[in-house]
Design an enzyme around this catalytic site. Structure first.
Site, PDB file in Angstrom:
ATOM      1  NE  ARG A  36      -3.454   0.171   2.932  1.00 18.43           N
ATOM      2  CZ  ARG A  36      -4.676   0.619   2.662  1.00 18.43           C
ATOM      3  NH1 ARG A  36      -5.452  -0.044   1.854  1.00 18.43           N
ATOM      4  NH2 ARG A  36      -5.130   1.731   3.204  1.00 18.43           N
ATOM      5  CB  CYS A  79     -14.154   5.514   7.313  1.00 17.48           C
ATOM      6  SG  CYS A  79     -13.341   6.633   6.216  1.00 17.48           S
TER       7      CYS A  79
HETATM    8  C1  LIG Z   1      -7.432   4.015   6.926  1.00 19.25           C
HETATM    9  S1  LIG Z   1      -5.997   3.420   6.197  1.00 19.25           S
HETATM   10  C2  LIG Z   1      -5.149   4.902   5.807  1.00 19.25           C
HETATM   11  C3  LIG Z   1      -5.654   5.612   4.579  1.00 19.25           C
HETATM   12  C4  LIG Z   1      -4.765   6.774   4.198  1.00 19.25           C
HETATM   13  N1  LIG Z   1      -4.601   7.715   5.292  1.00 19.25           N
HETATM   14  C5  LIG Z   1      -5.297   7.512   3.003  1.00 19.25           C
HETATM   15  O1  LIG Z   1      -6.030   8.483   3.159  1.00 19.25           O
HETATM   16  O2  LIG Z   1      -4.985   7.121   1.871  1.00 19.25           O
HETATM   17  C6  LIG Z   1      -5.091   2.836   7.567  1.00 19.25           C
HETATM   18  C7  LIG Z   1      -3.655   2.438   7.260  1.00 19.25           C
HETATM   19  O3  LIG Z   1      -2.993   2.191   8.513  1.00 19.25           O
HETATM   20  C8  LIG Z   1      -1.968   1.262   8.283  1.00 19.25           C
HETATM   21  N2  LIG Z   1      -1.515   0.745   9.596  1.00 19.25           N
HETATM   22  C9  LIG Z   1      -2.193  -0.027  10.459  1.00 19.25           C
HETATM   23  N3  LIG Z   1      -1.482  -0.233  11.587  1.00 19.25           N
HETATM   24  C10 LIG Z   1      -0.318   0.439  11.431  1.00 19.25           C
HETATM   25  C11 LIG Z   1       0.852   0.602  12.245  1.00 19.25           C
HETATM   26  N4  LIG Z   1       0.937   0.028  13.455  1.00 19.25           N
HETATM   27  N5  LIG Z   1       1.862   1.357  11.770  1.00 19.25           N
HETATM   28  C12 LIG Z   1       1.784   1.934  10.543  1.00 19.25           C
HETATM   29  N6  LIG Z   1       0.711   1.799   9.724  1.00 19.25           N
HETATM   30  C13 LIG Z   1      -0.328   1.067  10.160  1.00 19.25           C
HETATM   31  C14 LIG Z   1      -2.611   0.264   7.357  1.00 19.25           C
HETATM   32  O4  LIG Z   1      -1.637  -0.459   6.644  1.00 19.25           O
HETATM   33  C15 LIG Z   1      -3.461   1.176   6.446  1.00 19.25           C
HETATM   34  O5  LIG Z   1      -2.778   1.480   5.276  1.00 19.25           O
END
Ligand SMILES: C[S@@+](CC[C@H](N)C(=O)[O-])C[C@H]1O[C@@H](n2cnc3c(N)ncnc32)[C@H](O)[C@@H]1O
Length: 397
Positions: free
Chosen positions: A251, A333
């Protein structure tokens, strides 16, 4: 010979239901492999999303029309019936019922010739959708069964407009393009990112709320695929710095390359203190049901509890890397207080140095109704034509 969009839609839905997978991925793979025209791809997309959004009420209608369950009705056949039921009950203005019935019966006949008459009888006996019989005074249980929304989601919706709010979680979302869409949106288009987008502008709101100054240093703590990192980068300009952090390498690769990226767990990384941190946290996604309807089938309250724990850990990590006077914007969300208001109340109890800041100081165009008494933003599909979305701006004293 050209492919039939209804057949592709039935295969996609069968795959999603059989493997508990997500519509966006299965549908886009199927459309890429298909020889459908653009028009037929649009119809196939509409049939997949519409059928999944209304699946529980379509199943109720099909079961009602069957009188008694038929053990020979296997999933592949049922998908054709459900798609036909969706067209009959929801697309009557654009697709004549006889076209929906005859195509479904044709496909079912090819698979199991003996079932064609049975399918024909069910579809002709379908009647109207159970959701049309719902009244605002109906119990949560009745609304939950007809719309397939878990009770704990219904409990989180504005109770004075419960039925309207619940129906809007099942509605077809508008497509917004930069510089306009099908109408007015809560976020004025002039305010949005300069990068072209086809997405819910609400999702840009969190990025806009950070509003860093030119030259500042900002961490986008859960950044991928980077829709908000772009907004932050536009705000800080060439003199500033935005670091996009995400633990999902695939991602993270989608974040634009002019933004600095760090792959890793934000709870474990040693990051330099920043002027602002955006924490667009991983969440249940119940606010995005219009675009990801299968979430209501595959997620459970245990997932919400697990995610709320993770969000609390991420908030702790984010708080550690904010300079005095700096900003922490948190967004999800989700309509659930466990992931929004309650999460922030718990955080503020433990971190008296942080306080909520009125979002209208940053975004003066925000309508009154989207900001609660505490200064938190909550958007709703039925009021704001957006995902259900929570955001708050905290400042470290
Ligand atoms: C809601 S999505 C983010 C969407 C992004 N902000 C956007 O607007 O395009 C949440 C993200 O948090 C990441 N994530 C989850 N736990 C994490 C961690 N401990 N450290 C870093 N990233 C993390 C996931 O891989 C995911 O890509």
């Amino acid at each position: 010979m050209s492919q039939d969009p209804r057949k592709v839609a039935a295969q996609v839905i069968e795959h999603i239901l059989k493997h508990k997978s997500f519509s966006k991925i299965v549908l886009s793979n199927a459309l890429d492999k298909s020889s459908l025209s653009d028009r037929d791809k649009a119809l196939c997309t509409e049939l997949v999303y519409g059928t999944l959004r209304w699946l529980p009420s379509l199943e109720l209608s099909v079961n009602r029309a069957m009188n008694r369950p038929n053990p020979k009705l296997q999933l592949d056949l049922k998908c054709h019936l459900l798609i036909a039921a969706y067209q009959i009950q929801h697309l009557e203005d654009s697709i004549p019922a006889y076209a929906a019935v005859s195509t479904a019966v044709k496909h079912i006949k090819k698979k199991r010739p003996g079932m064609a008459g049975f399918a024909n009888a069910i579809l002709r006996n379908l009647g109207s959708s159970p959701h049309l019989a719902l009244r605002p005074s109906d119990s949560l249980d009745k609304i939950s069964k007809a719309l397939g929304l878990p009770i704990f989601v219904l409990e989180a919706l504005p109770q004075e407009e419960l039925l309207e709010a619940a129906l809007a979680m099942n509605a077809r979302p508008k497509t917004w393009y930069r510089g306009g869409g099908e109408g007015e949106h809560i976020v004025p288009s002039a305010t949005l990112s300069k990068t072209p987008y086809v997405q819910d502008p609400a999702s840009q709101l969190a990025g806009l709320l950070v509003a860093p100054k030119v030259g500042e240093y900002v961490i986008d703590a859960c950044a991928a695929p980077g829709s908000k990192s772009r907004i932050l980068k536009e705000a800080v300009g060439e003199l500033g710095r935005v670091i996009a952090v995400d633990q999902d390498a695939k991602r993270l690769a989608k974040v634009p390359d002019d933004i600095e990226k760090i792959h890793g767990d934000v709870c474990k990384l040693k990051l330099e203190p920043a002027d602002a941190v955006l924490l667009d946290a991983p969440c249940s996604g119940y606010g995005t049901l219009r675009r990801h309807p299968e979430i209501k089938f595959w997620r459970s309250y245990e997932d919400v509890q697990r995610l709320a724990k993770l969000q609390a850990e991420l908030l702790e990590a984010a708080a550690k890397v904010i300079k005095p006077g700096g900003v922490l914007v948190y967004s999800v969300c989700s309509p659930l207080p466990e992931e929004g208001s309650e999460q922030i109340a718990n955080f503020l109890d433990k971190h008296p140095k942080f306080t909520r800041e009125d979002p209208k100081q940053t975004l003066p165009w925000l309508p009154e109704h989207v900001v609660n008494d505490l200064g938190e933003i909550m958007l709703w599909p039925h009021r704001d034509q957006s995902d259900a979305f929570f955001a708050v701006k905290l400042r470290r004293r």
